[in-house]
Scaffold this motif. Structure first.
Motif, mmCIF file in Angstrom:
data_model
loop_
_atom_site.group_PDB
_atom_site.id
_atom_site.type_symbol
_atom_site.label_atom_id
_atom_site.label_comp_id
_atom_site.label_asym_id
_atom_site.label_seq_id
_atom_site.Cartn_x
_atom_site.Cartn_y
_atom_site.Cartn_z
ATOM 1 N N ASP A 61 0.853 -1.182 0.000
ATOM 2 C CA ASP A 61 0.000 0.000 0.000
ATOM 3 C C ASP A 61 0.890 1.234 0.000
ATOM 4 O O ASP A 61 1.779 1.383 0.843
ATOM 5 C CB ASP A 61 -0.898 0.009 1.233
ATOM 6 N N GLY A 68 -9.192 4.985 -10.394
ATOM 7 C CA GLY A 68 -10.100 3.957 -10.858
ATOM 8 C C GLY A 68 -9.554 3.102 -11.975
ATOM 9 O O GLY A 68 -10.288 2.291 -12.547
ATOM 10 N N LEU A 122 -6.261 4.087 -6.345
ATOM 11 C CA LEU A 122 -7.505 4.168 -5.584
ATOM 12 C C LEU A 122 -7.913 5.597 -5.330
ATOM 13 O O LEU A 122 -9.102 5.891 -5.165
ATOM 14 C CB LEU A 122 -7.332 3.430 -4.256
ATOM 15 N N TRP A 169 -4.920 -8.735 2.999
ATOM 16 C CA TRP A 169 -5.969 -8.945 2.003
ATOM 17 C C TRP A 169 -5.973 -10.382 1.512
ATOM 18 O O TRP A 169 -4.932 -10.964 1.249
ATOM 19 C CB TRP A 169 -5.765 -8.024 0.798
ATOM 20 N N LEU A 203 -11.100 -0.745 -12.117
ATOM 21 C CA LEU A 203 -11.360 -1.228 -10.762
ATOM 22 C C LEU A 203 -12.615 -0.584 -10.227
ATOM 23 O O LEU A 203 -13.023 0.499 -10.670
ATOM 24 C CB LEU A 203 -10.167 -0.950 -9.836
ATOM 25 N N THR A 204 -13.227 -1.240 -9.272
ATOM 26 C CA THR A 204 -14.379 -0.701 -8.574
ATOM 27 C C THR A 204 -14.348 -1.201 -7.148
ATOM 28 O O THR A 204 -13.675 -2.204 -6.831
ATOM 29 C CB THR A 204 -15.694 -1.098 -9.264
ATOM 30 N N VAL A 205 -15.064 -0.534 -6.288
ATOM 31 C CA VAL A 205 -15.068 -0.874 -4.867
ATOM 32 C C VAL A 205 -16.517 -1.028 -4.415
ATOM 33 O O VAL A 205 -17.364 -0.187 -4.735
ATOM 34 C CB VAL A 205 -14.361 0.208 -4.035
ATOM 35 N N ARG A 250 -12.599 -4.970 -3.067
ATOM 36 C CA ARG A 250 -12.095 -4.235 -4.216
ATOM 37 C C ARG A 250 -12.101 -5.208 -5.392
ATOM 38 O O ARG A 250 -11.646 -6.351 -5.248
ATOM 39 C CB ARG A 250 -10.653 -3.761 -3.980
ATOM 40 N N PHE A 287 -10.860 -5.790 -9.305
ATOM 41 C CA PHE A 287 -9.969 -5.330 -10.364
ATOM 42 C C PHE A 287 -10.224 -6.163 -11.619
ATOM 43 O O PHE A 287 -10.316 -7.388 -11.547
ATOM 44 C CB PHE A 287 -8.506 -5.492 -9.946
ATOM 45 N N ASN A 293 -10.520 -8.641 -4.041
ATOM 46 C CA ASN A 293 -9.758 -8.531 -2.793
ATOM 47 C C ASN A 293 -10.707 -8.188 -1.661
ATOM 48 O O ASN A 293 -11.496 -7.234 -1.773
ATOM 49 C CB ASN A 293 -8.692 -7.442 -2.891
#
Length: 1017
Positions: A688, A712, A735, A778, A810-812, A821, A823, A836
């Protein structure tokens, strides 16, 4: 001599010493039952039982007895325990006697008394130093035959082969003041520091603290010195919240920034637990703000013919066995000393009932308080004399010494043999410099001490006692007090509390050295023409004065060359008693003063450490702890077959109904490409990255650009080492403007994290970026296949259409009711998503996806199928990222940015790395369409296939698989010139180890879905 029965201790005094005669301990040595008492060491108990022969020497297998009484003893090495608790090369002088102890002599066959290898002494004239280099070097066929024999004869103990059942551990400690050595100086320093409220660790290599005060008949404040020791230890023990006492603990090494290693022999402590209870040894990692070295001094032996017989002992050791252990090491003694302090041995031996026949002193007309007192009590003082030779039985030890008159370095035979079974010798004292010198500090020569001592101008400020070259007990005590208080002040603490009072010394003999005749620099007694014994300088390694002269004659005239040519100081004692004498003899041969010769390098450890202590608890399953995915239990229930990949236990495949590995992998691949498959990718490294400069940081570590990556979106990147070679590849998902989630390969996760931290701390500390490894935070699942979007639609309300979530997007949001998350990434070449979730939800995610995907034909697949699909797709991975490839070699040259700088760019531009003829990535298919191409094969031209080796190699095969999706085996490899030179041509993949050759056609490396239509669906 044969060991007496278990009830006898013929050399034990009826009183005196610091042993508990009310209790009897039984032990065995070489199969004989013997007894001792609490407070004994193995060495003192053997001597008490009349056992004088305990070992054989390294080279000539000569009989050896006990010569010292501590870590300096070069000869009393034994093997402890039996079976899987066997421990070789242990010093009898530092081994605390315990009930049931089993010890054996070593380096002998068939027995200690009758050692067949001792016959080498007959041919010793033909075996000087370095003889094996000269004798067995030609013809070259001789050494393979002679080498194993020499190693078998010259080896010391034998290592056990069975696993050690005992437990060892490591412990970390911090303190304000570490005091090394619990003699008078160390105890004063520890008391002074403790009274100021400092956190103190006091360590001593002996089981009983007190140092020389336990070995000498010294009175302090009108009481025995041992009483003062007991009071000091009681005071320190009462401060157990601030003071840690570590008896039987050898501080073995000094490292940077106050870091020390100490080996704690727990089973050698007086309060040792029973065998098998608790750890046997503990390795302390100590970080000390300040340190006081109070390690004392080591007595030097004298070098003369026959000085290695059992019964020849250091004078200080003889006093210690009498005063501390209540043991008489002989009945009739001669003292051979070159300085006044050796005369103390006369009075202590006489007080124990040992007849002291004579004192032999090389100095002419010796006068002083101690020699005069010896004469006054009727001891024959032979000043101006030396011992020229000894005689005795090989296994019974010393029986007599030959007297010679000595003047100006020459000798005249007196013709007198003095009968004696004990010869106590002393050539002076050498400060124990080892820990001080491990930092690279060079000692200086002291003409008064006739020894090397710490440089007074560069000496660490907190050294006290004998190791600092200080003589006289009163000066030692005062220096210890001063060192302790100075260390407290240097540690940043206030000097509070009253300092401990320095006790008054009350002894019959003078306390100060140097009141009489100055010490004589006697480095080796000339060998008489008729003397039969050798003059040993290094008792353990059988290095003689003649060996040193020969080494100089043959050009090995520096101290380091001398050490390696003769093995001087290379034994388990590291030359503690032999080095000064050896260096002095080398200086004499060179015709230079001793300071010009210098010393050898002092290295860690100070004394040997057992392998168990070094390993600690990092053995068996703890040596390389296995990491499991959060989905491990669910996968095990699904029948997964696991394999260890680095630190991880990963599912390899999921067999059904007795399938073989190949059958299961084929089914998993085809089912995934036809419907949908699911694989655990929690093992990928995850980092991270947060901070305003996150994008700029990525721009500098990857070869491609990152500042334009929108929030994104995900981008693939390749990072290089500083030499221009590929380090790792992976993806980064943005992110937020200041927040990026990076993935790495499983194998390189730790290496990449270290690489990034180094870049931030060393290269670009101005960047406002923070990193943290989130690999374990994760859990990740990849679902792949044409029905993967359908599966995702069943378990989430997120819009995962191609328009809303395109490839590398990607989206959350919640998936299977879990925070996630998502991907859009594909490693298989299929439509795929990576999900994830926080690690604690991993098991639930796997089970819910399994349940929801059953109607769609979902199959779990393992690492084998994952590897097959990535090869079919032509993705590079571990076998291609082997540290020897560049972006151009991997077919990723177009990713290399020309508009920015990044790690490795400058060296990537070297002409050799830009050479178009470098091996580059290609695809390979068998010409016959069915023969597998083995990974690791060498690629050669077809015209060379029938030639004998060596054959020019054009490249190699890096990865290969059966290619179930394309209907024939496929492989990835590297060929000189790559596709530009070889596309469509045939090469031969040769595997010399198996004698196989496969003709293969060179094709582009993307075998499955080369246009990417499936992953972009």
């Amino acid at each position: 001599m044969s060991a007496p029965g278990p009830a006898r201790q013929p050399h034990r005094l009826g009183s005196g010493g610091h042993i508990d005669r009310s209790r009897t301990l039984s032990f065995r040595f070489d199969g004989c039952s013997l007894t001792g008492h609490p407070g004994d060491t193995l060495a003192s108990a053997l001597l008490a039982n009349g056992v004088r022969l305990v070992a054989r020497s390294f080279k000539y297998h000569r009989p050896r007895g006990i010569q010292g009484e501590g870590a300096e003893d070069p000869s009393g090495l034994v093997a402890l325990g039996r079976g899987d608790r066997h421990e070789p090369n242990t010093r009898a002088t530092l081994t605390t006697l315990t009930d049931g102890l089993v010890a054996r002599s070593q380096n002998r066959w068939p027995s200690l008394r009758w050692d067949a290898a001792a016959l080498t002494a007959v041919a010793s004239a033909f075996m000087p130093a370095g003889f094996y280099y000269k004798t067995f070097i030609t013809p070259p066929q001789v050494w393979p035959l002679a080498g194993p024999i020499l190693r078998r004869m010259a080896g010391m103990g034998r290592s056990p082969t069975a696993p050690d059942p005992d437990r060892y551990e490591h412990r970390t400690a911090h303190c304000d003041v570490l005091v090394v050595g619990a003699g008078p100086a160390g105890l004063m320093a520890a008391q002074a520091a403790a009274r100021c409220g400092a956190r103190v660790i006091l360590a001593d290599e002996r089981a009983w603290m007190g140092g020389c005060l336990l070995k000498e008949k010294t009175r302090l404040d009108g009481r025995p010195g041992t009483a003062w020791v007991a009071d000091a230890l009681e005071e320190l023990a009462s401060r157990d919240d601030r003071v840690t006492l570590l008896p039987a603990t050898t501080v073995t090494g000094q490292h940077d920034h106050g870091f020390w290693l100490a080996a704690d022999r727990i089973y050698d402590r007086p309060d040792a637990p029973a065998a098998g209870e608790g750890p046997r040894q503990r390795l302390w990692h100590i970080r000390a703000t300040q340190t006081v070295l109070a390690t004392g001094a080591i007595e030097r032996p004298l070098v003369f013919a026959g000085n290695d017989r059992a019964g020849v002992m250091l004078a200080g050791a003889a006093r210690a066995f009498v005063n501390q252990y209540g043991v008489t090491p002989g009945r009739r003694a001669v003292v051979f000393t070159s300085h006044d302090e050796g005369y103390r041995t006369v009075f202590d031996l006489r007080g124990a009932g040992i007849e002291v026949v004579a004192v032999v002193d090389p100095r002419p007309e010796v006068r002083g308080p101690l020699p005069d007192r010896a004469r006054a009590v009727g001891v024959r003082v032979l000043d101006g004399h030396v011992i020229g030779d000894t005689r005795g039985h090989p296994t019974r030890g010393l029986e007599g010494v030959a007297l010679h008159r000595y003047h100006d370095g020459g000798m005249v035979p007196v013709g007198e043999w003095i009968e004696a079974d004990l010869l106590a010798m002393s050539g002076g004292w050498s400060p124990t410099l080892h820990l001080h010198a491990q930092t690279g500090a060079r000692p200086v020569w002291d003409d008064d001490l006739l020894a090397f001592r710490p440089d007074p101008w560069r000496m660490p400020p907190w050294m006290a006692g004998g190791c600092a070259g200080t003589r006289g007990l009163d000066a030692v005590l005062r220096q210890g007090l001063e060192a302790g208080r100075n260390a407290v002040e240097a540690a940043g603490l206030r000097l509070t509390g009253a300092p401990p009072p320095v006790p008054a010394i009350d002894r019959d003999e003078p306390s100060e050295v140097g009141e009489g005749t100055p010490q004589a620099p006697l480095w080796a007694v000339p060998k008489p023409a008729m003397a039969g014994g050798k003059r040993f300088v290094d008792i353990q390694d059988d290095v003689t004065a003649e060996d040193i002269a020969l080494a100089h004659q043959e050009g090995f005239a520096t101290v380091e060359h001398l050490k390696r040519y003769t093995a001087l100081g290379m034994g388990t004692d590291q030359g503690k008693t032999s080095n000064v004498n050896g260096l002095a003899l080398l200086a004499e041969a060179r015709g230079e003063p001793i300071p010009m010769v210098g010393t050898t390098t002092f290295r860690v450890p100070y004394t040997p450490i057992t392998m168990g202590a070094l390993a600690g608890e990092s053995v068996g399953p703890r040596f390389a702890p296995v990491r499991r995915s959060p989905m491990h239990e669910a996968q095990a229930e699904a029948g997964a077959v696991f394999q260890t990949v680095g630190p991880w236990l990963r599912p390899r495949y999921f067999p059904r109904d007795g399938e073989t590995l190949a059958e299961a992998v084929r089914r998993e691949v085809l089912a995934t490409r036809a419907n949908v498959g699911m694989v655990d990718v929690s093992f990928l490294g995850k980092i991270d990255i947060q901070g305003p400069d996150a994008a700029e940081f990525l721009n500098r570590v990857y070869i491609n650009g990152w500042k334009s990556l929108p929030v994104g979106r995900v981008r693939y990147g390749l990072m290089l080492r500083e030499d221009g070679m590929a380090l790792d590849d992976g993806t980064c998902a943005r992110l937020a403007e200041d927040h990026v989630a990076m993935t790495t390969t499983t194998a390189n996760a730790g290496r990449v994290m270290a690489h990034l931290e180094h870049a931030l701390q060393v290269h670009w500390p101005d960047l406002d970026v923070r990193l943290v490894s989130t690999t374990d935070a994760w859990a990740a699942v990849a679902i792949a296949g044409p029905k993967s979007r359908q599966l995702l639609d069943l378990v989430t309300d997120l819009d995962v259409s191609n328009e809303a979530l395109p490839f590398m997007g990607l989206t959350v949001g919640p998936v299977c009711g879990l925070p996630a998350r998502v991907f859009r990434i594909s490693f298989s070449g299929e439509l795929a998503y990576e999900i994830n979730v926080p690690a604690g939800y991993g098991d639930a995610l796997w089970r819910r996806l399994t349940q929801a995907g059953a109607a769609l034909g979902l199959v779990p697949y393992g690492s084998e199928a994952l590897g097959v699909m990535r090869i079919e797709k032509g993705h590079v991975a571990g076998a291609e990222l082997d540290g020897r490839t560049t972006p151009h070699d991997l077919g990723l040259g177009r990713m290399v940015s020309t508009k920015k700088s990044f790690i490795g760019k400058r060296l990537l531009q070297r002409p050799a790395l830009q050479d178009p003829d470098r091996p580059a990535l290609v695809g390979l298919v068998p010409e016959d369409g069915r023969t597998a191409i083995p990974a690791g094969s060498q690629l050669i031209a077809t015209e060379h296939a029938a030639e004998a080796v060596p054959i020019p190699m054009l490249g190699h095969v890096s990865s290969a698989c059966s290619g179930p999706s394309v209907g024939h085996p496929v492989a990835l490899g590297f060929l000189k010139g790559g596709l530009a030179r070889w596309e469509g041509q045939t090469v031969v993949a040769a595997y010399p180890l198996k004698g196989t050759q496969v003709r293969a056609r060179v094709v582009p490396p993307h075998f499955h879905d080369p246009d990417g239509s499936r992953q972009n669906a």
